[in-house]
Design a protein around this motif. Structure first.
Motif, PDB file in Angstrom:
ATOM      1  N   LYS A  13       0.838  -1.207   0.000  1.00 37.34           N
ATOM      2  CA  LYS A  13       0.000   0.000   0.000  1.00 37.34           C
ATOM      3  C   LYS A  13       0.870   1.253   0.000  1.00 37.34           C
ATOM      4  O   LYS A  13       0.570   2.215  -0.710  1.00 37.34           O
ATOM      5  CB  LYS A  13      -0.943   0.004   1.205  1.00 37.34           C
ATOM      6  CG  LYS A  13      -1.849   1.225   1.241  1.00 37.34           C
ATOM      7  CD  LYS A  13      -3.003   1.052   2.222  1.00 37.34           C
ATOM      8  CE  LYS A  13      -2.546   1.008   3.639  1.00 37.34           C
ATOM      9  NZ  LYS A  13      -3.677   1.020   4.602  1.00 37.34           N
ATOM     10  N   LYS A  49      -7.003  -7.800  -0.220  1.00 36.36           N
ATOM     11  CA  LYS A  49      -7.482  -6.771   0.709  1.00 36.36           C
ATOM     12  C   LYS A  49      -7.377  -5.388   0.077  1.00 36.36           C
ATOM     13  O   LYS A  49      -8.287  -4.556   0.206  1.00 36.36           O
ATOM     14  CB  LYS A  49      -6.672  -6.823   2.006  1.00 36.36           C
ATOM     15  CG  LYS A  49      -7.174  -5.850   3.065  1.00 36.36           C
ATOM     16  CD  LYS A  49      -6.401  -5.995   4.366  1.00 36.36           C
ATOM     17  CE  LYS A  49      -6.918  -5.017   5.415  1.00 36.36           C
ATOM     18  NZ  LYS A  49      -6.152  -5.121   6.688  1.00 36.36           N
ATOM     19  N   GLN A  52     -10.194  -4.690  -2.271  1.00 34.53           N
ATOM     20  CA  GLN A  52     -11.426  -4.320  -1.572  1.00 34.53           C
ATOM     21  C   GLN A  52     -11.413  -2.851  -1.155  1.00 34.53           C
ATOM     22  O   GLN A  52     -12.461  -2.207  -1.079  1.00 34.53           O
ATOM     23  CB  GLN A  52     -11.610  -5.207  -0.340  1.00 34.53           C
ATOM     24  CG  GLN A  52     -11.849  -6.676  -0.666  1.00 34.53           C
ATOM     25  CD  GLN A  52     -11.801  -7.560   0.574  1.00 34.53           C
ATOM     26  OE1 GLN A  52     -11.712  -7.077   1.694  1.00 34.53           O
ATOM     27  NE2 GLN A  52     -11.847  -8.867   0.376  1.00 34.53           N
ATOM     28  N   GLU A  53     -10.222  -2.313  -0.892  1.00 36.17           N
ATOM     29  CA  GLU A  53     -10.102  -0.932  -0.437  1.00 36.17           C
ATOM     30  C   GLU A  53      -9.921   0.049  -1.585  1.00 36.17           C
ATOM     31  O   GLU A  53      -9.752   1.249  -1.359  1.00 36.17           O
ATOM     32  CB  GLU A  53      -8.930  -0.813   0.549  1.00 36.17           C
ATOM     33  CG  GLU A  53      -9.161  -1.591   1.840  1.00 36.17           C
ATOM     34  CD  GLU A  53      -7.976  -1.497   2.783  1.00 36.17           C
ATOM     35  OE1 GLU A  53      -6.917  -0.943   2.375  1.00 36.17           O
ATOM     36  OE2 GLU A  53      -8.098  -1.981   3.909  1.00 36.17           O
ATOM     37  N   TRP A  55      -7.463   0.076  -4.051  1.00 38.01           N
ATOM     38  CA  TRP A  55      -6.104   0.380  -4.491  1.00 38.01           C
ATOM     39  C   TRP A  55      -5.696  -0.394  -5.738  1.00 38.01           C
ATOM     40  O   TRP A  55      -4.869   0.083  -6.524  1.00 38.01           O
ATOM     41  CB  TRP A  55      -5.109   0.057  -3.369  1.00 38.01           C
ATOM     42  CG  TRP A  55      -5.318   0.809  -2.109  1.00 38.01           C
ATOM     43  CD1 TRP A  55      -5.911   0.341  -0.967  1.00 38.01           C
ATOM     44  CD2 TRP A  55      -4.962   2.165  -1.835  1.00 38.01           C
ATOM     45  NE1 TRP A  55      -5.938   1.314  -0.006  1.00 38.01           N
ATOM     46  CE2 TRP A  55      -5.357   2.443  -0.507  1.00 38.01           C
ATOM     47  CE3 TRP A  55      -4.338   3.167  -2.579  1.00 38.01           C
ATOM     48  CZ2 TRP A  55      -5.158   3.691   0.091  1.00 38.01           C
ATOM     49  CZ3 TRP A  55      -4.130   4.402  -1.990  1.00 38.01           C
ATOM     50  CH2 TRP A  55      -4.533   4.656  -0.677  1.00 38.01           C
ATOM     51  N   ASN A 151      -8.832   5.292   5.733  1.00 37.04           N
ATOM     52  CA  ASN A 151      -8.734   4.820   4.352  1.00 37.04           C
ATOM     53  C   ASN A 151      -8.931   5.981   3.373  1.00 37.04           C
ATOM     54  O   ASN A 151      -8.197   6.107   2.382  1.00 37.04           O
ATOM     55  CB  ASN A 151      -9.778   3.725   4.089  1.00 37.04           C
ATOM     56  CG  ASN A 151      -9.674   3.153   2.694  1.00 37.04           C
ATOM     57  OD1 ASN A 151      -8.598   2.813   2.214  1.00 37.04           O
ATOM     58  ND2 ASN A 151     -10.806   3.033   2.018  1.00 37.04           N
ATOM     59  N   HIS A 155      -6.104   7.524   0.603  1.00 38.52           N
ATOM     60  CA  HIS A 155      -6.348   7.786  -0.824  1.00 38.52           C
ATOM     61  C   HIS A 155      -6.066   9.261  -1.139  1.00 38.52           C
ATOM     62  O   HIS A 155      -5.521   9.575  -2.204  1.00 38.52           O
ATOM     63  CB  HIS A 155      -7.789   7.424  -1.195  1.00 38.52           C
ATOM     64  CG  HIS A 155      -7.999   5.956  -1.407  1.00 38.52           C
ATOM     65  ND1 HIS A 155      -7.718   5.329  -2.597  1.00 38.52           N
ATOM     66  CD2 HIS A 155      -8.444   4.979  -0.573  1.00 38.52           C
ATOM     67  CE1 HIS A 155      -7.988   4.036  -2.500  1.00 38.52           C
ATOM     68  NE2 HIS A 155      -8.429   3.797  -1.279  1.00 38.52           N
TER      69      HIS A 155
END
Length: 213
Positions: A13, A49, A52-53, A55, A151, A155
């Motif tokens: 990330k 994961k 899902q977020e 990225w 989150n 971003h």
């Protein structure tokens, strides 16, 4: 101690947020596992994961790609910020420690008279920006909101890292942060919300212009 999955998740990330992994770049699971020094299983779990977020985009039979920053994503981020940050500020208002706010105000102020901003200056301003908004968020005392907004802010950090911020905008944003802080220190909630909404509006406009150009 972090699990291998968490290690892979955090490092991957960070590579996306910092821009080390570019928008639309294809992710090679095998190469990534070697560079992170973990097996492919935790890398695959981290990728799932991160998808899902928002990225990473997994395209069947084509591969895994870093999501592109679109005008819609910028709009979505600021739609959340514009609507929720005033509520978060209200929830946190009475818990905000004045000495921490004063320290932030002083630190922001040190950049106002600079003729030029160095790379280190920009990095420090980014850090102060993050710390200020997270300081308010953490004091809202609601774990669900905190997790969701962390989150959103991550971003936002990626958008900021990949945008071109002229010195004029950096200084204007610094003044905006100072005015929000001063309103909070005065105990003037309505003024603080007004300045916060203005800050979000100007930040959104700045990012739009950067990516359109």
């Amino acid at each position: 101690m972090k699990s291998l999955k968490e290690k892979a998740y955090v490092e991957l990330k960070e590579m996306i947020i910092s821009g080390k992994l570019k928008s639309n770049e294809r992710i090679d699971e095998e190469l990534l596992s070697k560079s992170l020094n973990v097996s492919r299983t935790p890398v695959r779990e981290a990728i799932n994961k991160l998808e899902q977020e928002g990225w990473i985009n997994i395209v069947p039979r084509k591969g895994m790609f870093v999501n592109n920053i679109s005008i819609k994503e910028i709009n979505d981020v600021f739609q959340v910020r514009s609507n929720l940050e005033p509520i978060i500020l209200e929830m946190a208002f009475e818990r905000l420690e004045k000495n921490i706010l004063e320290d932030l105000r002083i630190e922001f102020s040190t950049f106002l008279d600079k003729k030029e901003l160095s790379s280190d200056d920009n990095t420090r301003l980014d850090y102060l920006d993050n710390q200020f908004h997270l300081f308010i968020l953490k004091n809202c005392n609601n774990n669900f909101i905190i997790k969701m907004m962390e989150n959103v802010y991550e971003h936002n950090m990626r958008i900021r890292n990949l945008s071109i911020q002229p010195k004029k905008r950096r200084i204007t944003a610094t003044n905006e942060h100072i005015r929000i802080i001063e309103a909070i220190l005065e105990g003037n909630f309505q003024k603080a919300v007004k300045e916060l909404k203005l800050h979000n509006s100007k930040a959104k406009e700045g990012f739009f212009n950067s990516f359109i150009e």
